[in-house]
Design a protein around this motif. Structure first.
Motif, PDB file in Angstrom:
ATOM      1  N   ARG A   4       0.828  -1.211   0.000  1.00 16.22           N
ATOM      2  CA  ARG A   4       0.000   0.000   0.000  1.00 16.22           C
ATOM      3  C   ARG A   4       0.865   1.265   0.000  1.00 16.22           C
ATOM      4  O   ARG A   4       0.535   2.258  -0.634  1.00 16.22           O
ATOM      5  N   GLU A   5       1.997   1.218   0.727  1.00 20.96           N
ATOM      6  CA  GLU A   5       2.892   2.375   0.797  1.00 20.96           C
ATOM      7  C   GLU A   5       3.509   2.668  -0.576  1.00 20.96           C
ATOM      8  O   GLU A   5       3.598   3.825  -0.986  1.00 20.96           O
ATOM      9  N   VAL A   6       3.917   1.612  -1.281  1.00 16.79           N
ATOM     10  CA  VAL A   6       4.485   1.836  -2.623  1.00 16.79           C
ATOM     11  C   VAL A   6       3.401   2.402  -3.550  1.00 16.79           C
ATOM     12  O   VAL A   6       3.643   3.366  -4.282  1.00 16.79           O
ATOM     13  N   ILE A   7       2.205   1.827  -3.497  1.00 19.98           N
ATOM     14  CA  ILE A   7       1.109   2.290  -4.368  1.00 19.98           C
ATOM     15  C   ILE A   7       0.870   3.792  -4.166  1.00 19.98           C
ATOM     16  O   ILE A   7       0.669   4.538  -5.123  1.00 19.98           O
TER      17      ILE A   7
ATOM     18  N   VAL B 147       3.528   5.895  -6.226  1.00 20.15           N
ATOM     19  CA  VAL B 147       3.777   5.774  -7.668  1.00 20.15           C
ATOM     20  C   VAL B 147       2.713   6.509  -8.493  1.00 20.15           C
ATOM     21  O   VAL B 147       1.656   6.864  -7.970  1.00 20.15           O
ATOM     22  N   ASP B 148       3.027   6.724  -9.755  1.00 19.89           N
ATOM     23  CA  ASP B 148       2.065   7.341 -10.674  1.00 19.89           C
ATOM     24  C   ASP B 148       1.193   6.297 -11.348  1.00 19.89           C
ATOM     25  O   ASP B 148       0.053   6.560 -11.708  1.00 19.89           O
ATOM     26  N   GLY B 149       1.766   5.112 -11.546  1.00 17.70           N
ATOM     27  CA  GLY B 149       1.029   4.087 -12.270  1.00 17.70           C
ATOM     28  C   GLY B 149       1.140   2.729 -11.599  1.00 17.70           C
ATOM     29  O   GLY B 149       2.212   2.333 -11.132  1.00 17.70           O
ATOM     30  N   LEU B 150       0.012   2.011 -11.525  1.00 18.59           N
ATOM     31  CA  LEU B 150       0.011   0.660 -10.952  1.00 18.59           C
ATOM     32  C   LEU B 150      -0.511  -0.292 -12.021  1.00 18.59           C
ATOM     33  O   LEU B 150      -1.566  -0.044 -12.613  1.00 18.59           O
ATOM     34  N   ILE B 151       0.267  -1.345 -12.282  1.00 18.54           N
ATOM     35  CA  ILE B 151      -0.141  -2.354 -13.266  1.00 18.54           C
ATOM     36  C   ILE B 151      -0.304  -3.682 -12.541  1.00 18.54           C
ATOM     37  O   ILE B 151       0.677  -4.231 -12.036  1.00 18.54           O
ATOM     38  N   ILE B 152      -1.541  -4.177 -12.425  1.00 15.65           N
ATOM     39  CA  ILE B 152      -1.780  -5.447 -11.744  1.00 15.65           C
ATOM     40  C   ILE B 152      -2.798  -6.272 -12.530  1.00 15.65           C
ATOM     41  O   ILE B 152      -3.282  -5.826 -13.563  1.00 15.65           O
TER      42      ILE B 152
ATOM     43  N   MET C  13      -8.136  -8.827  -4.584  1.00 14.68           N
ATOM     44  CA  MET C  13      -7.519  -9.258  -3.339  1.00 14.68           C
ATOM     45  C   MET C  13      -7.090  -8.074  -2.472  1.00 14.68           C
ATOM     46  O   MET C  13      -7.323  -8.039  -1.265  1.00 14.68           O
ATOM     47  N   ILE C  14      -6.487  -7.083  -3.105  1.00 12.51           N
ATOM     48  CA  ILE C  14      -5.920  -5.977  -2.320  1.00 12.51           C
ATOM     49  C   ILE C  14      -7.012  -5.068  -1.745  1.00 12.51           C
ATOM     50  O   ILE C  14      -6.784  -4.379  -0.749  1.00 12.51           O
ATOM     51  N   THR C  15      -8.206  -5.086  -2.332  1.00 13.98           N
ATOM     52  CA  THR C  15      -9.285  -4.237  -1.828  1.00 13.98           C
ATOM     53  C   THR C  15     -10.345  -5.031  -1.071  1.00 13.98           C
ATOM     54  O   THR C  15     -11.120  -4.457  -0.313  1.00 13.98           O
ATOM     55  N   GLY C  16     -10.409  -6.342  -1.307  1.00 13.56           N
ATOM     56  CA  GLY C  16     -11.490  -7.129  -0.726  1.00 13.56           C
ATOM     57  C   GLY C  16     -12.823  -6.886  -1.427  1.00 13.56           C
ATOM     58  O   GLY C  16     -13.868  -7.311  -0.957  1.00 13.56           O
TER      59      GLY C  16
ATOM     60  N   TRP D  29      -6.269   5.656  -3.697  1.00 13.27           N
ATOM     61  CA  TRP D  29      -5.034   5.547  -2.910  1.00 13.27           C
ATOM     62  C   TRP D  29      -3.901   6.382  -3.502  1.00 13.27           C
ATOM     63  O   TRP D  29      -2.836   6.463  -2.931  1.00 13.27           O
ATOM     64  N   GLY D  30      -4.103   6.927  -4.679  1.00  9.93           N
ATOM     65  CA  GLY D  30      -3.086   7.818  -5.209  1.00  9.93           C
ATOM     66  C   GLY D  30      -2.724   7.742  -6.675  1.00  9.93           C
ATOM     67  O   GLY D  30      -2.572   8.774  -7.318  1.00  9.93           O
ATOM     68  N   PRO D  31      -2.556   6.522  -7.254  1.00  4.68           N
ATOM     69  CA  PRO D  31      -2.028   6.478  -8.628  1.00  4.68           C
ATOM     70  C   PRO D  31      -2.945   7.146  -9.653  1.00  4.68           C
ATOM     71  O   PRO D  31      -4.162   6.961  -9.609  1.00  4.68           O
ATOM     72  N   LYS D  32      -2.350   7.935 -10.529  1.00  2.09           N
ATOM     73  CA  LYS D  32      -3.128   8.591 -11.584  1.00  2.09           C
ATOM     74  C   LYS D  32      -3.506   7.584 -12.664  1.00  2.09           C
ATOM     75  O   LYS D  32      -4.456   7.788 -13.398  1.00  2.09           O
TER      76      LYS D  32
END
Lengths: 220, 220
Positions: free
Chosen positions: B75-78, B81-86, B93-96, B110-113
């Motif tokens: 969560r801290e890395v997310i 960062v500007d972009g998250l690729i998953i 899983m990460i949000t439930g 959480w932040g990423p554009k």
């Protein structure tokens, strides 16, 4: 249905009244130009089709139950229709192809000019005379009841085509997007309650959103 | 991998050398403007990021293993960062959240554009500052080896952005389609063998095909 409605399992298929059903089309309806053979047994679909007089466009639905039980009759109906609307599991089952692209190319060779494969939350893929076309499912946050989404899609699709001047791959693509917009409203309410509230304008708005969500060319 | 490569299961995760890895970025690379934090532990991703000097665009990958084991660090890395690729499973899983649209909207907060969710054979969904964008997977008939498709996608995506004049939602959409075209070649050969044969022109052709396969506006 699974908890998020993304999967479903058929527990039983009770034919009930359809077991002995012998549909007779009234004379006044035999010249209907747009015919949709909904999900009944393939023998019944053929029986209905035989009563129609030169329809302009005939589409059909089917399901795993009929593919397993009456494979050759299903193949016979497919060979006689213009459009086939099925889901990805059925496309794989009827061809024995694991790769969906190959499955669709094989079915297309059996005759239909229009092949629409529905993939639930993953949208739909079309194979037309001029190639593949993809559309996503409209992003619905609260799925209340997915029952009837497929029939809403089919109804919207046939209705759009019936109102079009001619049937070309371009019209078919537009019909699919409009039908998909319509079906997205269906799942937002129980039964048909949501569909009763919406107007043409609501559908047009979602069609426009669909385009913005897929076209680089339309970049905002 | 499943027989049709549409699903995979992680049997083991052996960290091996990464268990004791302490990456030190050489001075000459600390001002690199485009940074991709590939799939290593989130603590290591943060350690790499701390060494970079004002990068223009930082994207990251992660996986279920890290989400389970180091949830808060991921969560801290997310958040940084500007972009998250998953992929879709990781987003859920990460949000439930079971509904992918809701999961994506939560992660976006959480932040990423730029949020890119890959869905394998079903393509990808983006959530950007101006809304959702969908792209299908290129219709590949013979999948030889899907290994590395995700990394090819990420590499193509970052490369496209690095060559763009500015980073806007429109550039990000174009980068995703180009990256997806590139990755479609990757799966057609073993390892990187196919990628070594293709040219910019091959990629451009598939980008154009992508557009024809999704845009009513471009109707042929």
């Amino acid at each position: 249905y699974s908890p998020d409605f993304s999967e479903r399992e058929t527990l039983y298929t009770h034919l009930n009244v359809f077991e002995q059903f012998n549909p007779v089309i009234p004379d006044s309806l035999r010249e209907t130009p747009f015919v949709f053979l909904a999900n009944i047994g393939p023998e019944l679909q053929l029986h209905v089709l035989d009563q129609m007089k030169k329809p302009e466009f005939v589409a059909m639905d089917t399901m795993n139950f009929w593919i397993e039980r009456s494979y050759y009759a299903v193949r016979e109906v497919i060979a006689r229709v213009d459009g086939l609307i099925i889901n990805d599991e059925e496309a794989r089952m009827i061809t024995g192809q694991k790769n969906l692209i190959r499955a669709m190319e094989e079915i297309k060779e059996w005759g239909p000019k229009v092949l629409i494969v529905k993939k639930g939350e993953h949208g739909a893929v079309l194979l037309l005379d001029d190639g593949f076309f993809y559309l996503p499912a409209y992003p619905v946050r609260d799925i209340v009841d997915p029952t009837g989404a497929g029939d809403t899609f089919a109804g919207g699709f046939m209705g759009y085509l019936a109102s079009a001047d001619e049937i070309t791959p371009a019209t078919v693509r537009a019909a699919t997007v409009a039908a998909s917009a319509l079906a997205s409203f269906n799942v937002e309410g129980f039964g048909v309650e949501k569909l009763k509230e919406i107007s043409d304008e609501n559908i047009r708005q979602r069609v426009e959103e669909f385009q913005k969500m897929t076209c680089l060319a339309l970049d905002r």
